[in-house]
Write a protein that holds these residues in place. Structure first.
Motif, short mmCIF file in Angstrom:
data_model
loop_
_atom_site.label_atom_id
_atom_site.label_comp_id
_atom_site.label_asym_id
_atom_site.label_seq_id
_atom_site.Cartn_x
_atom_site.Cartn_y
_atom_site.Cartn_z
N ILE A 43 13.32 -28.02 13.11
CA ILE A 43 13.59 -28.75 11.86
C ILE A 43 13.20 -27.90 10.65
N LYS A 44 12.09 -27.14 10.80
CA LYS A 44 11.62 -26.32 9.70
C LYS A 44 12.52 -25.09 9.54
N ALA A 45 12.84 -24.50 10.70
CA ALA A 45 13.71 -23.33 10.65
C ALA A 45 15.05 -23.67 10.03
N ALA A 46 15.58 -24.85 10.40
CA ALA A 46 16.87 -25.26 9.85
C ALA A 46 16.77 -25.49 8.36
N GLU A 47 15.70 -26.16 7.94
CA GLU A 47 15.57 -26.45 6.51
C GLU A 47 15.44 -25.15 5.71
N ASP A 48 14.61 -24.24 6.23
CA ASP A 48 14.41 -22.99 5.50
C ASP A 48 15.67 -22.15 5.44
N SER A 49 16.58 -22.40 6.40
CA SER A 49 17.81 -21.61 6.35
C SER A 49 18.97 -22.43 5.81
N GLY A 50 18.66 -23.57 5.20
CA GLY A 50 19.69 -24.25 4.43
C GLY A 50 20.30 -25.49 5.04
N THR A 51 19.85 -25.89 6.23
CA THR A 51 20.40 -27.11 6.82
C THR A 51 19.31 -28.17 6.84
N TYR A 52 19.50 -29.21 6.09
CA TYR A 52 18.50 -30.27 6.03
C TYR A 52 18.77 -31.27 7.14
N ILE A 53 17.78 -31.45 7.99
CA ILE A 53 17.89 -32.46 9.05
C ILE A 53 17.07 -33.66 8.60
N PRO A 54 17.68 -34.85 8.58
CA PRO A 54 16.93 -36.01 8.07
C PRO A 54 15.70 -36.30 8.92
N ARG A 55 14.65 -36.79 8.30
CA ARG A 55 13.42 -37.05 9.03
C ARG A 55 12.57 -38.04 8.25
N PHE A 56 11.69 -38.72 8.97
CA PHE A 56 10.70 -39.55 8.30
C PHE A 56 9.29 -39.12 8.68
N CYS A 57 9.05 -38.89 9.96
CA CYS A 57 7.66 -38.66 10.36
C CYS A 57 7.25 -37.21 10.21
N TRP A 58 8.19 -36.30 10.31
CA TRP A 58 7.79 -34.89 10.26
C TRP A 58 7.43 -34.48 8.84
N HIS A 59 6.35 -33.74 8.72
CA HIS A 59 5.92 -33.22 7.42
C HIS A 59 5.45 -31.79 7.65
N ARG A 60 5.86 -30.88 6.77
CA ARG A 60 5.64 -29.48 7.11
C ARG A 60 4.17 -29.08 7.09
N ARG A 61 3.31 -29.89 6.55
CA ARG A 61 1.88 -29.56 6.58
C ARG A 61 1.13 -30.29 7.68
N MET A 62 1.84 -30.99 8.54
CA MET A 62 1.14 -31.71 9.61
C MET A 62 1.81 -31.47 10.95
N ASN A 63 1.04 -31.73 12.01
CA ASN A 63 1.58 -31.55 13.35
C ASN A 63 2.66 -32.58 13.63
N PRO A 64 3.66 -32.20 14.41
CA PRO A 64 4.74 -33.17 14.69
C PRO A 64 4.27 -34.27 15.63
#
Lengths: 216, 211, 803, 435
Positions: free
Chosen positions: C20-41
Motif C-alpha cells: 500500500i505504501k509502495a503503491a502510494e509513493d509511486s502514484g497509485t492511491y489504494i483506499p484505506r481506513f486502518c492503515w497509517h504510514r507511521r503505525m504497524n498494519p
C-alpha cells in the motif's frame, strides 16, 4: 438586380423586423397595477428564503453550513453550536447559532435549498426586499426563521406589499424535495441525528403520495 | 479495593505460572469474579495493578470474553445452549421453560438466578444441555428444566455439582460418564483449580514446579 | 529496489515495503481506513484489498499487510477489487450514522470521500442501525461518538505503539465492539489530540474545535509549532480571521505528524480577549491607552536619557525567544548597534550555555534516532518538556530496538521502555558521571551499552535547580562515545533561533563568538563585547547598575526560577519597556507596553533544537494595533536617532543570510519552495565560525541556586504549567495539575508526612515516588499557586499540618 | 466400523480411566520415557512418517508443522483445547476421560521440539475437564514426569493449564496465543505472525489440538506401523467423530476414514430418530457446507473426497437434520453463532455475519422480501469473495468466510423453503422445530 426587386426586399425585410411588434399589437394589454394588484407568480418562483421549523416548533436548521459551502455568491454565513441539552433548539447535537444571508449578494439560485439535508431552508414567493441601508439587507436568523405557525416573518418593508395568501401554494415544491432528491425516497429520513430523535416522517412526497416506509 | 488474603495468595500462585505477567490477566479476572460475585471495576483495577497493565487494557480483555460478567448474574447462572444441535433437539422450548419458571428473560438476573442463552457448550451429543455455574446437565426437557430452576430456588445448594444435577434433572448424555466427582462450583464462574471450588487445595498441585 | 507492476505500469519500489505504501509513493492511491504510514498494519478494515498475481493464481489480498516482491503484478482497479471495496464500504456504512451534516469530520472525512469514490449507491439494509449514547467526553479535550466508529484501531494503536498510554481500547466483541476508556479513567494522554486527527471518521472529535467551523470555510497555511523547540510541522487553519485548529504535518525530520495536546490545543491564546491591542503607558497604578507615536516617543526618550546619563551598558534586554528569527535579529541589532549595549539574553536563566546550545561541534539531528543503537537521555523528562522528541525516542526504543538509558532524578515518562533507568540525587550528578565514565559497580551494564554505537545523547538540565555545568560535562562525555550524536535541549520555543540571531551576551548573529577580535560583517559600529546574561542583568538591575530594561515577550517574575531576584530587579530599574502580547505580571510593571503580534500573525523563520531553520507563516491579522516585534524595534531605533533601516521581515531575512555566517544561503525562497521541511544551519559548504567543544573540567562553575535546606531540590517542569500562553488557552488552562511535592516513601515516613508537607514553609500536597532518591524533594516549576523555590538548590521539608 | 485405539482405555475402565494408577497400569508413560532418549530429528521424523494429521479442523500434517518450528529458543508448546465449534465434543471426552494420554503426548511433543514450557488452553465452559487435566498434571509432577529433570533425566518441562473464558475464536491458533498472553482473543496477521516463527511471547510456538497430542503416546507406544495400519491409506489413524442432532444414538465414535456417510449415520449412529427421513447433515462442524442424502450419502468419509464435494471434515462434527427441520431456522442458528463469535476485527466478518443473521431472522419472522435471497447471496459474496470452497481468505482468519456456508447451503439445497417463508409473509414461530 432591379430597383423593384430592391424595394420588395426592403419591404419584406421591414415586415420581418416588425413581425413581433405587430403580433404584440393584437394581444390584450397586461399591465398590472402593482403594487395595488399582484400577479400570480410561477410555482417555482425563487423569492427570499425562510428557515423552517418542525411541527413541534423545533428549528430544522442544524448549522451544518452546507448551504454556505454550496452558495456560489458566498452570501450565507452560518455558525453552529452545541445544542443545549435541557432546552434544545433543534433535534440532535448541533443547531444553527448564527444564520445570515446577504440578500444584496444572493443570486436566488436555490442551491442552498438543494444542499440542505433537513429541508430547513426553502424559498418563498416574497421578493420585495428593498431596504434603505446595506446593513438591513443582511437577513439574520431572527428574520429568516418562520413563526411558530409556519408562516414567514413579516418584514417591516414587506408588510404592505407581500401577498401572504399565496405562500401556502408556493414553497411546497421545495419542501417536498426529498433528501435524496428522488421521489421514491420521500418519507425515508435522510439522516438520523441520534437514537429516536428526529426520526419523524418527512413531508409529503413529490409524487403526492403518502410515505410508504421502508419499501424502496 | 483490596482483595482478601486468600485471593491475593491465589493471585501470587497464578502469576508464578506464567513467563509474563500479562498472561495472568484471564485467571486473575476469575479471581476478581470470585471475590465480588461478578467483575467489578475495582476488581479490574486490582488485576491491572497486579499485572502491570492499564485498567483499560484489562477491561478490553475482559469484555472480549463471554464468561466475565460485568453485571451481577445472581448466585446461580443458568446458561442454556441454543446452538444448532441443541436447537434441533428443542432447546428453545427448554429456554422458554427456564425463563418462565425463573421469571426472568434470558440475559437478565435477579439476586438468586441469572438466565442466559449460550452458544455451543460442547454437549451436542446430550442435547439439549445447559450449564449451571458452568457445571453441565445434559438431556434436558422443558419440564425437567422447570424442576431444576425450582430446585435452585428452594434447595439453594452451596456447591453446584454436575453429577447431582444430572441425576436429578438430566437425561441422555454425550458419552458415558461413569466417573463421579464430588467437587463443584461455588459461584457463577468456572470451578477450576486456582480460582474455582473451595475444596481444591492448590498447594497439593504441582509440587515440583520449577517456575 | 524491486520492480513491481501496478495496474499495468512497472514501478521501482524499495524491497520489503508494504504494497500500500509502495503503491502510494509511486502514484497509485489504494483506499484505506486502518492503515497509517507511521503505525504497524493491522489489516482490519479490509478496504485496501487488491488483486495480486501469484503462483496460486490471482489472490485478493489486503495491500497493507503484503510486502512487495520482485515481479509482483498488482491490480488495484479490477472489477473484483471494485466489488470488494463496494462490499466493505457497504458493511462499514451499515451501522454508521448518517449525521454527516452535524459531524465535525464532514467534508474532510475519509469515509465520506471513499464512499463517494468507491462505495455503493445506496444502502440495502432495512434493519435498524446500532445505537450508542452520542458523544461522551473521554477526556478534557476529546469526545467519543461510538456510533461513528468503524473500528480501525488507529487510536488504539497510537496510544499503545506511539504514545505509550494505552488508555483507549477496544471493548466488547464482534458487532458490539467499540472503543472506549475504562470507567473513571479518562483518556488523559498528552497526545490524545493526535487520535482525533488520525481518526478516519468523526468518532473522536476535539472539544476545542467542536462545531466551530466546517472544512470548506477554513483557510490554512503551513507553519511550525510555536510552543516547543522540536520544530513540529503544523497546518494552521483559520476561519473569519480566527485561528481554529492546528493539525500536525508529517514532517519526516521532526514530528512525524504528531503534536502534543498543549501545542495542538494551545492556539486559543491567539484569539484571547486579553490580547494587548493598543500601546499602553503607565499612569498611576495602571496603564492608559496611548497612540503608537506617544508610546514609541516616550520609550525612545526614556532610553536615550538612560544612555546619556549612565552609558549604553545601563540598558539591557531580556527575551526575544518568543518571536521569529527576524524579530530576534532586529533586537540584537538594536541592542548592540543602536543602543550599544552587549547586555541581552534570550534565555531566562533556565537553560544551558549559548555556545553549547547553538554551536556545539558535531551536534546531532533528531533523525539520528532512526539509526541509533543506544540512546542516552540525560535531560529533563522528555515527556513533559519535549513531547515530540519523547515520541521519537520512544519509537527508537520500542519499534527500532535501540537500547535506551535515562538518567534523571526520578523515573521518567520513558521508564517503561528504558533498558536502564538511572536515578540520582540532584547535586550528585558529577559523581554519577564519574562513575558512569568508569563503568563502575552497577553502572557496568550501562557503560557497556554506551559503547555500542551509534549513540544518540540528549542532554539538558534535568531540573531548574541543577548546576548547568553538569550538562556541559555530560556533553563532553557523550561526544566521545562511538559515533556519537549529541542534542542539547532546552524547552522554550525558538530559544535556539534567538541565540543564533545574537540575542545572547556572548554570541553575535550566525554563531560568532562575541568578544573576539574578528569584526562581524555589517556590525562594525556595534558593541561586540561579552555582556551580562539574564541572571547578571537582573543582579545588575537590582544593584542599580542597569537602569533600563527591555522585556521582549519575557515575564521574568514567572519565567526566571529565582522570582525574588526578578522582583527586586524590576522594582529597582528606572525604565521598563515591554513588547508583549499580554499584560503579564512583569509587563504590568512596565512604563511602556507595546502590543506585539504573535505566531500565525506574522511571517518569519524559526530554528529548532537541531538548528533546523523553518518558515512560519501568517494567516490572521492580529488584534487591534499590534505590530511585529521587528517593526516596533525598528521604529524605536529610528526615534532614538539611531535607525536600523529594516523595511520588512523579508528584508531582515536577507540581512541574516548575509551577515549571520551560519545562516548563509538560508532564504525564505528556499524554505518556501525547496526545503519545506526546513534546513539545518549551516547548509553544506557554509562554514560555522564557532565550533564549541565543551570540556569536562568545568565543574561547579555555576550553581542552580543557593543551598538553604536539608533536602536536595528537583525543580522539574510539567507539560501544562502556568506560563502565559498556557494560561490563556481556554481548553488547556485548567489542565495544569497545581503544585505538589514528591518524596521518597521512606523520607515521607521518616519525617512523618501524610497528605501534605511544608517545603520551605509552603504547604503542598504530598505524592510518593519510590524512584526519587532519598533526601530529595521534587516540586514542579511554575504551577498555579506554586511556591517560589527557584533560588534554591536545597530546601527544608517538614510534615504539613493536617491530613 | 467403530474401532478402539484412543478410546480403548476409557471403554475398558469406565470409572477410573482418568487416574494415574489406571494409566500406568495400562502401559502409560512408557512412550514418553522412551521418547526422551531420542533426538529431535528422530522424533519429528517418526511423527512425519506416521502421517498423523492435525485434528483441530484444518487437517495439516502434524509432523510437517513441527518441522517448521523456527530454531530460536525459548519455544513453547500450546495444546489447543478450546473446542467450541457447534457439534464438536470429542476433546471434552479426551480431556475428561483420558487426560494422562494428553499429558504424555505433551511430554513427547515438548521433547521433540525442545520446549520447556507447555500450556494447555481449555475452553472456559469445560471446568470439569480442566479439573481432570489439572489433577493429571499434578500427579505427573508428583511422579517426576513433569517439572525439573523429568523421568530422572536432565530435561525440564513445565505445564500450565489455562482456562479460557468463552470465545470460539480462541480456537484459531493465533487468537489463542493472544488470549494466552492476556489480550483480546483476536487472530493475528499472518504474515508476519506465524506461530512457528513468532508465536507466544513472539517466540517460536507449536500449537496442536488435544486429539493430535493424545495420538502421540499411541504412535510412539505401539509403533508407526500399527498406527498406519489402523486407518485409511491417506488419513492414517483413527478419528473421533461427534455425531449429534436427529439420530438415534448421538455421541462420540472412534472411526477410521473411508466408511460411507450411510454407514456412519444409519449404522454407527443408529439411524434417524422416529424413523424419519434424513434431510441434510453438516459433515464437519458449523462452518462446513451441508451434505444432502441424494448426493452424498454413499460417499466415503475421507478428507479428500469431502473436499472434492465442496465441504470439509473439519473437526469431525456431524450434525444430522431430519425431514421436519426448518432449514431457514437451522441456517439462522448457525449464522447467529458466527455473528456472536466474530472477534470484530475485520469489517466483512463483524458487520456481514450480523447482517446475514438479521436478514435471516427477518425472513423467519415473516418480514422477508423477494429480493432477500439475492441479497443473502450478495452479502455472502462480499464476506467470502467468490463463494468458493475452500473459501478465498480475504480476512485475517477463516471465521468470516466460513460463516457463510450455512447460508449458501440453504439457498443451494433449500431455496424453496426460503421462498416459502418469504411468501408466507406473516410472522412464524421459530421454536418447536424439533416437533
Amino acid at each position: 438586380m432591379s430597383e423593384q426587386q430592391d424595394l420588395f426586399t426592403a419591404v419584406a425585410n421591414m415586415w420581418k423586423g416588425f413581425r413581433v411588434t405587430f403580433r404584440q399589437m393584437r394581444k390584450p394589454r397586461v399591465t398590472t397595477q402593482y403594487p395595488k394588484e399582484f400577479r400570480e407568480k410561477p410555482q417555482r418562483f425563487h423569492g427570499r428564503h425562510v428557515l423552517n421549523r418542525y411541527d413541534d416548533g423545533m428549528e430544522k436548521c442544524i448549522g451544518c453550513e452546507l448551504c454556505a459551502g454550496v452558495c456560489p455568491a458566498k452570501c450565507i454565513y452560518v455558525r453552529g453550536a452545541d445544542n443545549p441539552i435541557d432546552d434544545p433548539v433543534s433535534p440532535g447535537e448541533r443547531y444553527g447559532y448564527v444564520y445570515e444571508i446577504n440578500m444584496l449578494r444572493c443570486i436566488f439560485c436555490a442551491l442552498c435549498v438543494e444542499a440542505c439535508p433537513t429541508e430547513a431552508i426553502t424559498m418563498t414567493h416574497l421578493f420585495e426586499m428593498s431596504t434603505t441601508n446595506r446593513q438591513d439587507a443582511i437577513y439574520t436568523k431572527d428574520e429568516l426563521l418562520v413563526q411558530p405557525d409556519g408562516t414567514p416573518n413579516h418584514m417591516f418593508d414587506e408588510d404592505h406589499l407581500a401577498d401572504f395568501g399565496e405562500l401556502a401554494a408556493a414553497d411546497g415544491w421545495m419542501r417536498a424535495t426529498s433528501p435524496q432528491g428522488r421521489a421514491d425516497f420521500s418519507g425515508v429520513p435522510g439522516w438520523t441525528p441520534s437514537a429516536g430523535v428526529g426520526l419523524r416522517p418527512a413531508e409529503q412526497g413529490q409524487s403526492g403520495t403518502e410515505p410508504e416506509g421502508e419499501d424502496a | 479495593m483490596s482483595w482478601s488474603e486468600e485471593s491475593l495468595q491465589r493471585a501470587d500462585d497464578i502469576l508464578a505460572r506464567y513467563p509474563e505477567k500479562r498472561s495472568a490477566v484471564m485467571p486473575l479476572l476469575y479471581v476478581a469474579m470470585r471475590e465480588d460475585g461478578y467483575l467489578t471495576d475495582d476488581g479490574m483495577r486490582q488485576v491491572a495493578e497486579l499485572t502491570g497493565v492499564t485498567p483499560a487494557q484489562v477491561q478490553s480483555t475482559a469484555s472480549f470474553y463471554n464468561m466475565y460478567k460485568r453485571e451481577p448474574v445472581g448466585k446461580y447462572l443458568v446458561s442454556m445452549c441454543t446452538s444448532i444441535s441443541c436447537f434441533l433437539m428443542g432447546a428453545d422450548d427448554v429456554l422458554h421453560a427456564i425463563e418462565d419458571e425463573a421469571g426472568i428473560p434470558a440475559g437478565e438476573a435477579d439476586d438468586e438466578i441469572g438466565v442466559e442463552h449460550a452458544e455451543c457448550i460442547g454437549a451436542c451429543g446430550g442435547a439439549p444441555a445447559c450449564l449451571v455455574n458452568y457445571e453441565l446437565i445434559e438431556g434436558l426437557t422443558p419440564d425437567k428444566a422447570k424442576e431444576l430452576v425450582a430446585w435452585l430456588r428452594s434447595a439453594k445448594p452451596d456447591v453446584i455439582n454436575a453429577d447431582e444435577m444430572q441425576a436429578l434433572f438430566g437425561g441422555k448424555t454425550s458419552f458415558d460418564w461413569g466417573i463421579r466427582e464430588e467437587r463443584g462450583a461455588v459461584g457463577p464462574f468456572p470451578a477450576f483449580g486456582p480460582f474455582g471450588t473451595a475444596d481444591v487445595n492448590t498447594d497439593a498441585l504441582e509440587p515440583g514446579r520449577s517456575t | 529496489m524491486v520492480t513491481i507492476t501496478i495496474d499495468g505500469t512497472e514501478v521501482q519500489v524499495p524491497a520489503g515495503e508494504l504494497l500500500i505504501k509502495a503503491a502510494e509513493d509511486s502514484g497509485t492511491y489504494i483506499p484505506r481506513f486502518c492503515w497509517h504510514r507511521r503505525m504497524n498494519p493491522v489489516g482490519m478494515c479490509r478496504m485496501c484489498l487488491v488483486e495480486v498475481e501469484g503462483p496460486r493464481g490471482i489472490m485478493l489480498t489486503p495491500s497493507c499487510t503484503m510486502p512487495v516482491n520482485d515481479g509482483m503484478v498488482v491490480h488495484t482497479k479490477s472489477p473484483t477489487v471494485e466489488k470488494a471495496q463496494e462490499g466493505v464500504l457497504e458493511f462499514l456504512l451499515l451501522n454508521h450514522p448518517l449525521d454527516c451534516p452535524v459531524c465535525d469530520k464532514g467534508g474532510e472525512c475519509p469515509l465520506q470521500d471513499q464512499t463517494l469514490s468507491h462505495g455503493p449507491g445506496e444502502s440495502r439494509m432495512v434493519e435498524e442501525k446500532r445505537h450508542y449514547e452520542k458523544p461522551i467526553p473521554i477526556s478534557d479535550l476529546v469526545l467519543l461518538d461510538r456510533e461513528r466508529c468503524i473500528l480501525c484501531a488507529r487510536c488504539v494503536r497510537f496510544s499503545e505503539e506511539i504514545s505509550g498510554d494505552p488508555l483507549i481500547e477496544f471493548m466488547d466483541r464482534g458487532n458490539a465492539a467499540e472503543v472506549n476508556t475504562f470507567p473513571d479513567e479518562p483518556f488523559a494522554s498528552y497526545f490524545s489530540g493526535n487520535t482525533v486527527q488520525i481518526c478516519p471518521v468523526g468518532a473522536l472529535t476535539a472539544s476545542a474545535y467542536r462545531f466551530r467551523a466546517r472544512p470548506w470555510d477554513l483557510r490554512e497555511v503551513a507553519s511550525v509549532n510555536p510552543l516547543t523547540t522540536t520544530g513540529d510541522g503544523v497546518t494552521v487553519q483559520a476561519s473569519q480571521n480566527e485561528v481554529l485548529r492546528f493539525l500536525g504535518v508529517d514532517n519526516d525530520a521532526t514530528n512525524h505528524g504528531w503534536l502534543d495536546d498543549r501545542s495542538r490545543f494551545g492556539f486559543e491564546w491567539i484569539a484571547s480577549p486579553d490580547r494587548l491591542a493598543t500601546p499602553l503607558a503607565k499612569s498611576g497604578d495602571g496603564h492608559t491607552e496611548v497612540s503608537w507615536g506617544e508610546a514609541l516617543g516616550a520609550a525612545a526618550e526614556n532610553l536615550s536619557a538612560v544612555i546619556e546619563a549612565h552609558g549604553p551598558g545601563a540598558v539591557a534586554a531580556i527575551g526575544g525567544a518568543r518571536g521569529t528569527n527576524e524579530d530576534a535579529y532586529a533586537l540584537a541589532s538594536f541592542m548592540r548597534s543602536s543602543v550599544g549595549s552587549p547586555n541581552l539574553d534570550a534565555r531566562l536563566d533556565d537553560g544551558l550555555g549559548t555556545h553549547l546550545l547553538s554551536s556545539l561541534a558535531g551536534k546531532g539531528e533528531i533523525g539520528d534516532l532512526e539509526t541509533a543503537r543506544t540512546v542516552l537521555v540525560w535531560a529533563a523528562d522528555l515527556k513533559e518538556e519535549h513531547p515530540v522528541l519523547y515520541l521519537r525516542v520512544r519509537r527508537a526504543a520500542q519499534e527500532l530496538g535501540a537500547t535506551l538509558i535515562t538518567v534523571h532524578p526520578t523515573a521518567t515518562g520513558l521508564a517503561d521502555r528504558a533498558t536502564h533507568t538511572v536515578t540520582y540525587r540532584p547535586g550528585e550528578g558529577h559523581d554519577l558521571l564519574d562513575r558512569l565514565r568508569a563503568g563502575s559497580g552497577d553502572l557496568a551494564d550501562v557503560r557497556a551499552a554506551l559503547d555500542e554505537g551509534p549513540v544518540v545523547a540528549i542532554v539538558g538540565r534535568t531540573g531548574l535547580a541543577e548546576d548547568p555545568a553538569l550538562a556541559e560535562a555530560v556533553t563532553a562525555f557523550a561526544r566521545d562515545l562511538p559515533q556519537a550524536s549529541v542534542l542539547p535541549v532546552v524547552r522554550r520555543a525558538n530559544t535556539y533561533g534567538a541565540i543564533d540571531m545574537g540575542v545572547a551576551p556572548d554570541l553575535l548573529p550566525g554563531r560568532v563568538a562575541a568578544g573576539g577580535d574578528a569584526g562581524h560583517t555589517g556590525w562594525e559600529k556595534a558593541d561586540t563585547s561579552v555582556g551580562l546574561d539574564t541572571r547578571g542583568i537582573l543582579e545588575a538591575a537590582a544593584d542599580g547598575r542597569v537602569k533600563a530594561l527591555l522585556l521582549v515577550g519575557a515575564d521574568p517574575l514567572r519565567d526566571v526560577p529565582d522570582a525574588d531576584l526578578a522582583a527586586r530587579a524590576l522594582d529597582a530599574v528606572d525604565v521598563v519597556i515591554s513588547i508583549d502580547c499580554f499584560l503579564t505580571d512583569s509587563t504590568a510593571k512596565a512604563d511602556i507596553v507595546l502590543p506585539a503580534l504573535g505566531f500565525t500573525e506574522k511571517e518569519g523563520t524559526v530554528t529548532n533544537l537541531e538548528g533546523r531553520v523553518m518558515k512560519v507563516n501568517r494567516i490572521v491579522s492580529g488584534p487591534g494595533q499590534a505590530r511585529a516585534d521587528w517593526s516596533i524595534i525598528d521604529d524605536l531605533a529610528a526615534r532614538m536617532g539611531r535607525p536600523l533601516g529594516f523595511e520588512s521581515a523579508e528584508a531582515i531575512s536577507l540581512a541574516i543570510a548575509e551577515h549571520a555566517p551560519a545562516y548563509g544561503g538560508i532564504t525564505w525562497f528556499l524554505l518556501d519552495w525547496k526545503e519545506r521541511d526546513g534546513v539545518v544551519a549551516p547548509r553544506d559548504g557554509v562554514e560555522q565560525p564557532l565550533q564549541y567543544i565543551p570540556t569536562t573540567s568545568l565543574r561547579a562553575v555555576g550553581s542552580g541556586g543557593a543551598k538553604r535546606g536539608g533536602f536536595a531540590l528537583h525543580l522539574g517542569r510539567l507539560l501544562y504549567d502556568d506560563a502565559v500562553l498556557t494560561r490563556q488557552g481556554a481548553s488547556i488552562a485548567d489542565l495544569a495539575p497545581g503544585a505538589y511535592a514528591v518524596l521518597n516513601p521512606t523520607d515521607a515516613d521518616r519525617i512523618g508526612a501524610n497528605g501534605h508537607v511544608e517545603v520551605d514553609g509552603h504547604r503542598l500536597p504530598l505524592r510518593r515516588d519510590a524512584s526519587l532518591a532519598e533526601g530529595t524533594v521534587a516540586v514542579p516549576f511554575n504551577q498555579p499557586d506554586g511556591p517560589p523555590l527557584g533560588g534554591s538548590s536545597h530546601v527544608d521539608v517538614a510534615p504539613g499540618a493536617g491530613a | 466400523m467403530i474401532v478402539e485405539a484412543l478410546t480403548r482405555r476409557m471403554n475398558a475402565h469406565p470409572t477410573d480411566s482418568h487416574t494415574m494408577e489406571r494409566y500406568l497400569e495400562t502401559g502409560g508413560y512408557e512412550a514418553a520415557r522412551g521418547a526422551i532418549t531420542k533426538t529431535r530429528d528422530e522424533l519429528v521424523e517418526t511423527v512425519k512418517e506416521s502421517g498423523v494429521i492435525g485434528r483441530g479442523g484444518a487437517g495439516f500434517p502434524a509432523g510437517l508443522k513441527w518441522s517448521f518450528l523456527a530454531p530460536a529458543r525459548p519455544a513453547y508448546l500450546v495444546v489447543n483445547g478450546d473446542e467450541s465449534e457447534p457439534g464438536t465434543f470429542k476433546d471434552r471426552q479426551l480431556l475428561e476421560r483420558d487426560p494422562h494420554a494428553m499429558v504424555e503426548g505433551i511430554i513427547i511433543a515438548a521433547v521433540a521440539n525442545e520446549v520447556h514450557h507447555a500450556f494447555v488452553y481449555i475452553r472456559g465452559e469445560y471446568p470439569k475437564p480442566a479439573r481432570r487435566v489439572q489433577q493429571a498434571v499434578a500427579d505427573a509432577y508428583a511422579k517426576g514426569f513433569l517439572g525439573k529433570g523429568i523421568f530422572g533425566g536432565d530435561y525440564d518441562l513445565d505445564v500450565t493449564v489455562h482456562l479460557g473464558a468463552g470465545a470460539y475464536i480462541c480456537g484459531e491458533e493465533t487468537a489463542l496465543l493472544n488470549s494466552l498472553e492476556g489480550r483480546r482473543g483476536e487472530p493475528r496477521l499472518k504474515p508476519p505472525y506465524f506461530p512457528a516463527a513468532k508465536g507466544l511471547y513472539m517466540a517460536p510456538t507449536i500449537v496442536n489440538n488435544v486429539e493430535t497430542i493424545s495420538n502421540l503416546p499411541y504412535i510412539f507406544g505401539e509403533g508407526v506401523d500399527w498406527y498406519k495400519g489402523l486407518g485409511h491409506e491417506v488419513d492414517t489413524g483413527t478419528f473421533l467423530m461427534s455425531i449429534s442432532g436427529h439420530v438415534n444414538k448421538p455421541g462420540n465414535y472412534e472411526v477410521v476414514h473411508g466408511i460411507t456417510w450411510r454407514e456412519l449415520i444409519y449404522g454407527v449412529a443408529g439411524g434417524i430418530r422416529d424413523g424419519k427421513e434424513l434431510k441434510a447433515w453438516v459433515p464437519g462442524g458449523a462452518s462446513a457446507p451441508w451434505f444432502v442424502p441424494e448426493e452424498h450419502l454413499d460417499l466415503p468419509i475421507t478428507k479428500d473426497e469431502t473436499g472434492k464435494q465442496g465441504s470439509m471434515l473439519g473437526s469431525g462434527a456431524v450434525i444430522v437434520m431430519d425431514e421436519d427441520t426448518d432449514m431457514v431456522a437451522a441456517a439462522e442458528r448457525l449464522v447467529r453463532f458466527f455473528a456472536e463469535e466474530s472477534c470484530g476485527q475485520c469489517t466483512p466478518c463483524r458487520e456481514g455475519t450480523t447482517w446475514l443473521d438479521l436478514i435471516l431472522q427477518r425472513v423467519l419472522h415473516g418480514g422477508g422480501r423477494e429480493q432477500d435471497i439475492d441479497l443473502l447471496m450478495d452479502v455472502s459474496d462480499n464476506i467470502s469473495v467468490g463463494l468458493g470452497w475452500p473459501p478465498k481468505q480475504t480476512t485475517i482468519c477463516p471465521l468470516g468466510p466460513s460463516a457463510v456456508s450455512a447460508t449458501l447451503s440453504l439457498v443451494k439445497h433449500f431455496r424453496h423453503e426460503v421462498e416459502e417463508h418469504i411468501g408466507r409473509g406473516t410472522p412464524v414461530t421459530i421454536s418447536g422445530v424439533s416437533s
